[in-house]
Design a protein around this motif. Structure first.
Motif, PDB file in Angstrom:
ATOM      1  N   ILE A  64      37.339  42.534  45.854  1.00 47.49           N
ATOM      2  CA  ILE A  64      37.360  43.724  45.002  1.00 47.49           C
ATOM      3  C   ILE A  64      38.830  44.128  44.888  1.00 47.49           C
ATOM      4  O   ILE A  64      39.497  44.363  45.910  1.00 47.49           O
ATOM      5  CB  ILE A  64      36.493  44.856  45.590  1.00 47.49           C
ATOM      6  CG1 ILE A  64      35.025  44.399  45.634  1.00 47.49           C
ATOM      7  CG2 ILE A  64      36.656  46.144  44.775  1.00 47.49           C
ATOM      8  CD1 ILE A  64      34.059  45.386  46.225  1.00 47.49           C
ATOM      9  N   PHE A  69      37.337  51.349  43.633  1.00 47.08           N
ATOM     10  CA  PHE A  69      36.580  51.332  42.379  1.00 47.08           C
ATOM     11  C   PHE A  69      36.051  52.739  42.115  1.00 47.08           C
ATOM     12  O   PHE A  69      36.072  53.599  43.013  1.00 47.08           O
ATOM     13  CB  PHE A  69      35.425  50.312  42.424  1.00 47.08           C
ATOM     14  CG  PHE A  69      34.483  50.479  43.593  1.00 47.08           C
ATOM     15  CD1 PHE A  69      33.348  51.265  43.493  1.00 47.08           C
ATOM     16  CD2 PHE A  69      34.733  49.829  44.807  1.00 47.08           C
ATOM     17  CE1 PHE A  69      32.467  51.404  44.570  1.00 47.08           C
ATOM     18  CE2 PHE A  69      33.854  49.966  45.887  1.00 47.08           C
ATOM     19  CZ  PHE A  69      32.728  50.751  45.772  1.00 47.08           C
ATOM     20  N   GLN A  75      36.081  58.233  42.905  1.00 47.09           N
ATOM     21  CA  GLN A  75      36.977  57.143  43.324  1.00 47.09           C
ATOM     22  C   GLN A  75      36.605  56.741  44.752  1.00 47.09           C
ATOM     23  O   GLN A  75      36.595  57.577  45.657  1.00 47.09           O
ATOM     24  CB  GLN A  75      38.418  57.674  43.277  1.00 47.09           C
ATOM     25  CG  GLN A  75      39.465  56.715  43.787  1.00 47.09           C
ATOM     26  CD  GLN A  75      39.863  55.678  42.735  1.00 47.09           C
ATOM     27  OE1 GLN A  75      39.865  55.980  41.552  1.00 47.09           O
ATOM     28  NE2 GLN A  75      40.156  54.475  43.174  1.00 47.09           N
ATOM     29  N   ASP A 298      34.295  40.916  41.826  1.00 45.43           N
ATOM     30  CA  ASP A 298      35.001  42.067  41.256  1.00 45.43           C
ATOM     31  C   ASP A 298      34.311  42.599  40.001  1.00 45.43           C
ATOM     32  O   ASP A 298      34.966  43.165  39.113  1.00 45.43           O
ATOM     33  CB  ASP A 298      36.471  41.674  40.946  1.00 45.43           C
ATOM     34  CG  ASP A 298      37.377  42.899  40.825  1.00 45.43           C
ATOM     35  OD1 ASP A 298      37.112  43.901  41.499  1.00 45.43           O
ATOM     36  OD2 ASP A 298      38.343  42.838  40.044  1.00 45.43           O
ATOM     37  N   ILE A 300      32.657  45.104  39.382  1.00 52.44           N
ATOM     38  CA  ILE A 300      32.789  46.552  39.140  1.00 52.44           C
ATOM     39  C   ILE A 300      33.987  46.870  38.237  1.00 52.44           C
ATOM     40  O   ILE A 300      34.000  47.895  37.561  1.00 52.44           O
ATOM     41  CB  ILE A 300      32.841  47.343  40.484  1.00 52.44           C
ATOM     42  CG1 ILE A 300      32.651  48.834  40.267  1.00 52.44           C
ATOM     43  CG2 ILE A 300      34.104  47.043  41.290  1.00 52.44           C
ATOM     44  CD1 ILE A 300      31.291  49.251  39.812  1.00 52.44           C
ATOM     45  N   HIS A 301      34.979  45.946  38.195  1.00 55.78           N
ATOM     46  CA  HIS A 301      36.132  46.163  37.305  1.00 55.78           C
ATOM     47  C   HIS A 301      36.004  45.412  35.980  1.00 55.78           C
ATOM     48  O   HIS A 301      36.963  45.351  35.207  1.00 55.78           O
ATOM     49  CB  HIS A 301      37.433  45.760  38.029  1.00 55.78           C
ATOM     50  CG  HIS A 301      37.746  46.660  39.183  1.00 55.78           C
ATOM     51  ND1 HIS A 301      37.939  46.206  40.466  1.00 55.78           N
ATOM     52  CD2 HIS A 301      37.854  48.016  39.236  1.00 55.78           C
ATOM     53  CE1 HIS A 301      38.174  47.237  41.271  1.00 55.78           C
ATOM     54  NE2 HIS A 301      38.117  48.345  40.546  1.00 55.78           N
TER      55      HIS A 301
END
Ligand code: BGC
Length: 327
Positions: A64, A69, A75, A298, A300-301
């Motif tokens: 991540i 995230f 945050q 990753d 989530i991004h």
């Protein structure tokens, strides 16, 4: 140490430490039993060496970016454990825990409770992994979880397979099949750029069984920084389905892979430093290969990827199976 025996002398041996697969003993084409996963003889070896050998990975497999995230407008800061990034759950990760165990005939269920805020992840998480090994030489891995807050969850298993037997400790003779049209491009930190590389006419193409070692000898330019295969395949289809296979021409052992997950990290043990494994065998780079079923790294991004978000109170369930048979 817990062992599940099949009738013909095959067995799966598991550890409370990391809920890890320590041994997986399967007959070769001549009926000789071979241990087809890398591992260590003692728990202190598991604690000493990196590489997550055979362990359950959580809360989130893979990297991540910046160990942070945004979830539900908040945050979230994780504890970074690889430069700025979080790898395989970060600190206090599942692979280094002692799990509670219950067993039935051909199954073992490992459980743990990961408290709210552990490693930075929100929510009290009740998590279990059930391993089943049956007389047909099918290894079934089922993950279940529930959280009291929305959180991120992307568990996998980090077994390194060597279907020629772990003592062979090289990957030549391995044929691999991965049912995917594209693979994610990595950046220099082995994080996805977001771009998908079509596998056609590249060494990533395993749509029909192909020699794994060919890509290690003549790597694609995107394999140079990570020193081999360390890429997420964007698997065809959805739901529980066959996603690929692997086989050793040396032992004649073949393994069909099934999963409910959208991605598969093909990792050829690029970062295994020389070390002493089970039975005094010296392991090194490319001694084994991982087929880590997962949400894309990753994710989530990358909003275009399926999201590994577990909603409060909702049950998480995923399933991956490895079926062994003669070639
Ligand atoms: C990752 C590798 C990492 C390894 C750690 C794999 O799942 O994709 O980049 O080095 O785990 O053993």
């Amino acid at each position: 140490m817990i062992r599940i025996d099949a009738k013909d002398g095959s067995y799966l041996q598991l550890l409370e430490y990391g809920a890890a697969i320590q041994k997986l003993v399967i007959p070769d084409r001549d009926g000789r039993h071979l241990d087809v996963v890398l591992g260590y003889d003692t728990v202190s070896d598991y604690q000493q060496y990196d590489g997550y050998f055979g362990a359950v990975i959580g809360r989130c497999a893979n990297r991540i970016r910046n160990a942070s995230f945004i979830l539900g407008g908040k945050q979230i800061q994780l504890i970074a454990n690889e430069g700025k990034n979080s790898l395989h759950g970060g600190m206090h990760s599942f692979d280094a825990k002692i799990w509670s165990v219950s067993r039935s005939d051909q199954s073992v269920c490992f459980q743990l409770c990961s408290p709210d805020g552990e490693a930075g992840y929100p929510g009290n998480l009740e998590f279990s992994v059930r391993y089943t090994f049956n007389n047909s030489h099918q290894l079934i891995i089922e993950y279940e979880a529930v959280s009291d807050q929305d959180t991120l969850l992307n568990p996998t298993n980090h077994a390194y397979f060597n279907l020629s037997g772990h003592q062979y400790n090289r990957l030549d003779g391995h044929l691999v099949e991965v049912l995917a049209e594209t693979v994610l491009e990595n950046d220099e930190e082995t994080l996805p750029t977001g771009k998908q590389i079509p596998v056609s006419s590249t060494v990533y193409d395993f749509r029909t069984p192909a020699a794994l070692a060919a890509g290690l000898v003549q790597p694609h330019s995107n394999m140079l920084a990570c020193k081999g295969y360390d890429h997420n395949y964007c698997l065809n289809g959805s739901g529980f389905r066959r996603i690929g296979s692997a086989a050793s021409e040396i032992s004649g052992i073949s393994m069909q892979i099934f999963s409910s997950m959208p991605g598969l990290q093909l990792y050829t043990g690029n970062n295994i430093t020389p070390r002493r494994g089970k039975d005094g065998i010296e392991y090194h780079q490319y001694s084994g290969v991982c087929f880590e079923t997962q949400y894309f790294p990753d994710a989530i991004h990358h909003p275009q990827f399926l999201q590994p978000i577990l909603t409060a109170g909702k049950r998480f369930y995923s399933r991956t199976e490895y079926h062994f048979s003669p070639l």
